[in-house]
Scaffold this motif. Structure first.
Motif, PDB file in Angstrom:
ATOM      1  N   PRO A  15       0.827  -1.199   0.000  1.00 57.04           N
ATOM      2  CA  PRO A  15       0.000   0.000   0.000  1.00 57.04           C
ATOM      3  C   PRO A  15       0.856   1.241   0.000  1.00 57.04           C
ATOM      4  N   PRO A  16       0.349   2.355  -0.547  1.00 56.40           N
ATOM      5  CA  PRO A  16       1.098   3.599  -0.489  1.00 56.40           C
ATOM      6  C   PRO A  16       1.468   3.881   0.955  1.00 56.40           C
ATOM      7  N   ALA A  17       2.747   4.007   1.225  1.00 55.77           N
ATOM      8  CA  ALA A  17       3.200   4.076   2.616  1.00 55.77           C
ATOM      9  C   ALA A  17       3.834   5.418   2.930  1.00 55.77           C
ATOM     10  N   LYS A  18       3.673   5.798   4.180  1.00 60.26           N
ATOM     11  CA  LYS A  18       4.384   6.970   4.656  1.00 60.26           C
ATOM     12  C   LYS A  18       5.857   6.600   4.796  1.00 60.26           C
ATOM     13  N   ARG A  19       6.692   7.609   4.824  1.00 59.42           N
ATOM     14  CA  ARG A  19       8.120   7.356   4.996  1.00 59.42           C
ATOM     15  C   ARG A  19       8.376   6.884   6.425  1.00 59.42           C
ATOM     16  N   LEU A  20       9.048   5.758   6.543  1.00 63.35           N
ATOM     17  CA  LEU A  20       9.298   5.181   7.858  1.00 63.35           C
ATOM     18  C   LEU A  20      10.579   5.744   8.459  1.00 63.35           C
ATOM     19  N   PRO A  21      10.633   5.916   9.772  1.00 63.19           N
ATOM     20  CA  PRO A  21      11.877   6.344  10.421  1.00 63.19           C
ATOM     21  C   PRO A  21      12.995   5.340  10.167  1.00 63.19           C
ATOM     22  N   SER A  22      14.213   5.843  10.127  1.00 67.28           N
ATOM     23  CA  SER A  22      15.355   4.975   9.836  1.00 67.28           C
ATOM     24  C   SER A  22      15.476   3.833  10.836  1.00 67.28           C
ATOM     25  N   ALA A  23      15.181   4.103  12.105  1.00 67.10           N
ATOM     26  CA  ALA A  23      15.277   3.052  13.118  1.00 67.10           C
ATOM     27  C   ALA A  23      14.277   1.940  12.848  1.00 67.10           C
ATOM     28  N   VAL A  24      13.086   2.294  12.363  1.00 66.27           N
ATOM     29  CA  VAL A  24      12.079   1.285  12.038  1.00 66.27           C
ATOM     30  C   VAL A  24      12.538   0.454  10.850  1.00 66.27           C
ATOM     31  N   VAL A  25      13.044   1.101   9.819  1.00 63.85           N
ATOM     32  CA  VAL A  25      13.541   0.372   8.648  1.00 63.85           C
ATOM     33  C   VAL A  25      14.644  -0.605   9.061  1.00 63.85           C
ATOM     34  N   ALA A  26      15.543  -0.148   9.943  1.00 61.91           N
ATOM     35  CA  ALA A  26      16.622  -1.022  10.414  1.00 61.91           C
ATOM     36  C   ALA A  26      16.057  -2.243  11.127  1.00 61.91           C
ATOM     37  N   ARG A  27      15.015  -2.032  11.936  1.00 68.91           N
ATOM     38  CA  ARG A  27      14.429  -3.172  12.645  1.00 68.91           C
ATOM     39  C   ARG A  27      13.696  -4.107  11.687  1.00 68.91           C
ATOM     40  N   LEU A  28      13.086  -3.566  10.631  1.00 67.50           N
ATOM     41  CA  LEU A  28      12.416  -4.440   9.659  1.00 67.50           C
ATOM     42  C   LEU A  28      13.396  -5.434   9.048  1.00 67.50           C
ATOM     43  N   GLU A  50       7.471 -14.560  20.049  1.00 65.22           N
ATOM     44  CA  GLU A  50       8.542 -15.399  19.497  1.00 65.22           C
ATOM     45  C   GLU A  50       9.371 -14.642  18.472  1.00 65.22           C
ATOM     46  N   LEU A  51       8.699 -13.881  17.599  1.00 68.89           N
ATOM     47  CA  LEU A  51       9.429 -13.115  16.592  1.00 68.89           C
ATOM     48  C   LEU A  51      10.225 -11.998  17.237  1.00 68.89           C
ATOM     49  N   ALA A  52       9.652 -11.360  18.251  1.00 62.29           N
ATOM     50  CA  ALA A  52      10.358 -10.286  18.946  1.00 62.29           C
ATOM     51  C   ALA A  52      11.611 -10.822  19.644  1.00 62.29           C
ATOM     52  N   GLU A  53      11.478 -11.980  20.304  1.00 67.83           N
ATOM     53  CA  GLU A  53      12.637 -12.569  20.993  1.00 67.83           C
ATOM     54  C   GLU A  53      13.733 -12.930  20.001  1.00 67.83           C
ATOM     55  N   ALA A  54      13.343 -13.496  18.859  1.00 66.26           N
ATOM     56  CA  ALA A  54      14.339 -13.864  17.841  1.00 66.26           C
ATOM     57  C   ALA A  54      15.000 -12.637  17.232  1.00 66.26           C
ATOM     58  N   SER A  55      14.327 -11.486  17.308  1.00 71.42           N
ATOM     59  CA  SER A  55      14.850 -10.246  16.717  1.00 71.42           C
ATOM     60  C   SER A  55      15.560  -9.364  17.730  1.00 71.42           C
ATOM     61  N   VAL A  57      14.090  -7.548  20.189  1.00 70.46           N
ATOM     62  CA  VAL A  57      13.332  -6.347  20.522  1.00 70.46           C
ATOM     63  C   VAL A  57      12.164  -6.747  21.415  1.00 70.46           C
ATOM     64  N   SER A  58      11.450  -5.757  21.933  1.00 74.44           N
ATOM     65  CA  SER A  58      10.258  -6.054  22.718  1.00 74.44           C
ATOM     66  C   SER A  58       9.093  -6.354  21.779  1.00 74.44           C
ATOM     67  N   SER A  59       8.132  -7.135  22.276  1.00 71.47           N
ATOM     68  CA  SER A  59       6.969  -7.464  21.441  1.00 71.47           C
ATOM     69  C   SER A  59       6.147  -6.215  21.140  1.00 71.47           C
ATOM     70  N   ALA A  60       6.139  -5.242  22.066  1.00 74.30           N
ATOM     71  CA  ALA A  60       5.406  -4.000  21.817  1.00 74.30           C
ATOM     72  C   ALA A  60       6.025  -3.230  20.660  1.00 74.30           C
ATOM     73  N   THR A  61       7.367  -3.179  20.623  1.00 73.25           N
ATOM     74  CA  THR A  61       8.048  -2.507  19.514  1.00 73.25           C
ATOM     75  C   THR A  61       7.773  -3.208  18.202  1.00 73.25           C
ATOM     76  N   LEU A  62       7.837  -4.537  18.213  1.00 80.21           N
ATOM     77  CA  LEU A  62       7.569  -5.315  17.003  1.00 80.21           C
ATOM     78  C   LEU A  62       6.175  -5.024  16.463  1.00 80.21           C
ATOM     79  N   ARG A  63       5.173  -5.092  17.327  1.00 81.44           N
ATOM     80  CA  ARG A  63       3.800  -4.882  16.878  1.00 81.44           C
ATOM     81  C   ARG A  63       3.603  -3.465  16.356  1.00 81.44           C
ATOM     82  N   LYS A  64       4.215  -2.497  17.017  1.00 83.24           N
ATOM     83  CA  LYS A  64       4.099  -1.107  16.575  1.00 83.24           C
ATOM     84  C   LYS A  64       4.731  -0.917  15.203  1.00 83.24           C
TER      85      LYS A  64
END
Length: 240
Positions: A15-28, A50-55, A57-64
């Motif tokens: 979908p047409p996306a807003k520009r993501l912050p660099s920190a978010v792109v790095a986490r992706l 499970e995905l947050a632990e493997a990455s 990061v916190s699960s809240a950050t992942l979901r956000k």
């Protein structure tokens, strides 16, 4: 091997996306690596925890972070690994063919050219260039060092659309200008120099000396009982 959509028609619509912050792109990119690990283990579905632990990061950050791309998970069920991997690949632009030319065949350039991880992440190294007569013609991995005098022609022939500059600072700006003139709009520079690029060109700089200085600063604060700042993913480190 990284799982990528087999063709543009296989890739999910982005979908047409807003520009993501660099920190978010790095986490992706970290989530993508973790998902590829789950694919290798034949895991079909994971929870956000499970995905947050493997990455790391916190699960809240992942979901956000993932919510900024769309809704791909189901409460109480989690994420389909392959589906989420395809969406992240598309969001990061990895469904395109990225053809990388490395300018500079010194120790760093040769090490980068030999690195097999590029291909598994969706990047094909198609050229290695230098101006040193003692290096031109040498084979490095599956590449042969070519004369950077012919940079523009080599970029056209290989259809390079991304460049890595592994050069001394004194030579970096001239090389950067030629790369831009050759039509490349994505450049990663390891040169110890501040480079100027025109609008529409994305330049990322990796300065290992600067990173070590930052690491020394945080280590000093840690030794003195201070806080350790942020981790590499842009999150507060443990204990902060």
């Amino acid at each position: 091997m990284t799982s990528q959509p087999k063709s543009p028609s296989d890739a999910p619509a982005v979908p047409p996306a807003k520009r993501l912050p660099s920190a978010v792109v790095a986490r992706l990119t970290i989530y993508l690596r973790a998902l590829n690990g789950f694919v290798a283990e034949a895991v079909e579905r994971v929870s956000s925890e499970e995905l947050a632990e493997a990455s790391g990061v916190s699960s809240a950050t992942l979901r956000k972070d993932l919510s900024q791309l769309g809704s791909y998970g189901t409460r109480g069920v989690g994420y389909e690994v392959d589906n989420l991997l395809q969406h992240l690949s598309a969001a990061l632009g990895l469904t395109r063919d990225w053809r990388v030319a490395i300018v500079g065949a010194g120790n760093l350039g040769r090490a980068l050219a030999r690195y097999g991880g590029f291909e598994t992440r969706g990047f094909e190294v198609v050229a290695l260039l230098d101006t040193d007569p003692q290096l031109i013609g040498n084979e490095v991995g599956w590449l042969r060092v070519t004369d950077a005098v012919n940079l523009e022609a080599i970029f056209r022939r290989t259809r390079a659309n991304m460049a890595v500059l592994a050069l001394p600072g004194s030579a970096a700006q001239i090389a950067c200008d030629r790369v831009v003139a050759a039509g490349v709009r994505s450049i990663l520079s390891f040169a110890p120099a501040i480079l100027q690029v025109p609008a529409g060109v994305t330049l990322r700089k990796v300065d290992m000396a600067t990173e070590l200085q930052i690491l020394a600063y945080h280590a000093q604060r840690g030794e003195a009982g201070g806080q350790t700042g942020e981790n590499a993913l842009g999150e507060p480190a443990e204990g902060t």
